[in-house]
Design a protein around this motif. Structure first.
Motif, short mmCIF file in Angstrom:
data_model
loop_
_atom_site.label_atom_id
_atom_site.label_comp_id
_atom_site.label_asym_id
_atom_site.label_seq_id
_atom_site.Cartn_x
_atom_site.Cartn_y
_atom_site.Cartn_z
N GLU A 38 35.30 35.19 43.68
CA GLU A 38 34.47 34.76 42.54
C GLU A 38 35.11 35.18 41.21
OE1 GLU A 38 29.92 34.93 44.22
OE2 GLU A 38 31.00 36.84 44.00
N ILE A 39 35.62 36.38 41.17
CA ILE A 39 36.28 36.86 39.95
C ILE A 39 37.53 36.04 39.67
CG2 ILE A 39 37.41 38.83 38.84
CD1 ILE A 39 35.57 40.64 40.61
N ALA A 40 38.29 35.76 40.73
CA ALA A 40 39.52 34.96 40.57
C ALA A 40 39.18 33.58 40.03
CB ALA A 40 40.24 34.86 41.91
N GLU A 41 38.16 32.98 40.58
CA GLU A 41 37.76 31.64 40.14
C GLU A 41 37.29 31.66 38.68
OE1 GLU A 41 34.27 28.47 41.23
OE2 GLU A 41 35.24 29.51 42.90
N ASN A 42 36.49 32.65 38.33
CA ASN A 42 35.96 32.76 36.96
C ASN A 42 37.07 32.98 35.93
OD1 ASN A 42 33.39 32.51 38.00
ND2 ASN A 42 32.91 34.68 37.85
N ASN A 43 38.13 33.66 36.34
CA ASN A 43 39.22 33.98 35.42
C ASN A 43 40.45 33.09 35.61
OD1 ASN A 43 38.46 36.65 33.89
ND2 ASN A 43 37.70 36.88 35.98
N GLN A 44 40.36 32.15 36.54
CA GLN A 44 41.47 31.24 36.85
C GLN A 44 42.77 31.98 37.16
OE1 GLN A 44 40.78 29.30 33.27
NE2 GLN A 44 39.00 28.26 34.10
N ILE A 45 42.61 33.00 38.04
CA ILE A 45 43.77 33.74 38.53
C ILE A 45 43.63 33.87 40.05
CG2 ILE A 45 44.19 35.03 36.40
CD1 ILE A 45 42.63 37.38 37.53
N THR A 46 44.64 34.41 40.70
CA THR A 46 44.60 34.54 42.15
C THR A 46 43.80 35.78 42.55
OG1 THR A 46 46.59 35.91 42.26
CG2 THR A 46 46.89 33.49 42.35
#
Length: 115
Positions: A38-46
């Motif tokens: 979820e954090i990766a998706e929200n921040n557009q990182i892996t």
């Protein structure tokens, strides 16, 4: 103390000393209970990038606490305040002097503000 609780307390104490990204990601992971995905998706990182940010942030928080011991001192002071309040409560409960009881009540109120 459980790691999750400890990191959350360290974040509250030293969080502003982290980078903005570390601050946000650790908050999302430990306080908002978001998953790595979820954090990766929200921040557009892996997910791996999120994990690296968390690890570096955790290391910095633990390093700061090791050097400054501010959280440890704060927790110790809170325990001491609670012990003092308990002792004052015993005196207040057994005292028949209204003036002493009033003073003790005021002291307890002031100490509760510190806790």
């Amino acid at each position: 103390m459980e790691k999750k609780v400890k990191v959350s307390l360290l974040w509250q104490t030293y969080g502003k000393m982290l980078t903005d990204k570390q601050y946000e990601v650790i908050n999302d992971y430990y306080n908002n209970d978001l998953s790595l995905s979820e954090i990766a998706e929200n921040n557009q990182i892996t997910r791996q990038a999120v994990r690296d940010i968390i690890k570096k942030g955790e290391n910095k928080l633990f390093e700061l606490e090791e050097k400054l011991a501010f959280m440890e001192k704060t927790l110790k002071q809170e325990k001491q305040l609670q012990a003092i309040l308990q002792e004052l409560s015993k005196i207040e409960d057994t005292s028949s002097d209204k003036k002493v009881a009033k003073i003790l009540e005021h002291v307890c109120e002031e100490l509760n503000c510190l806790a």
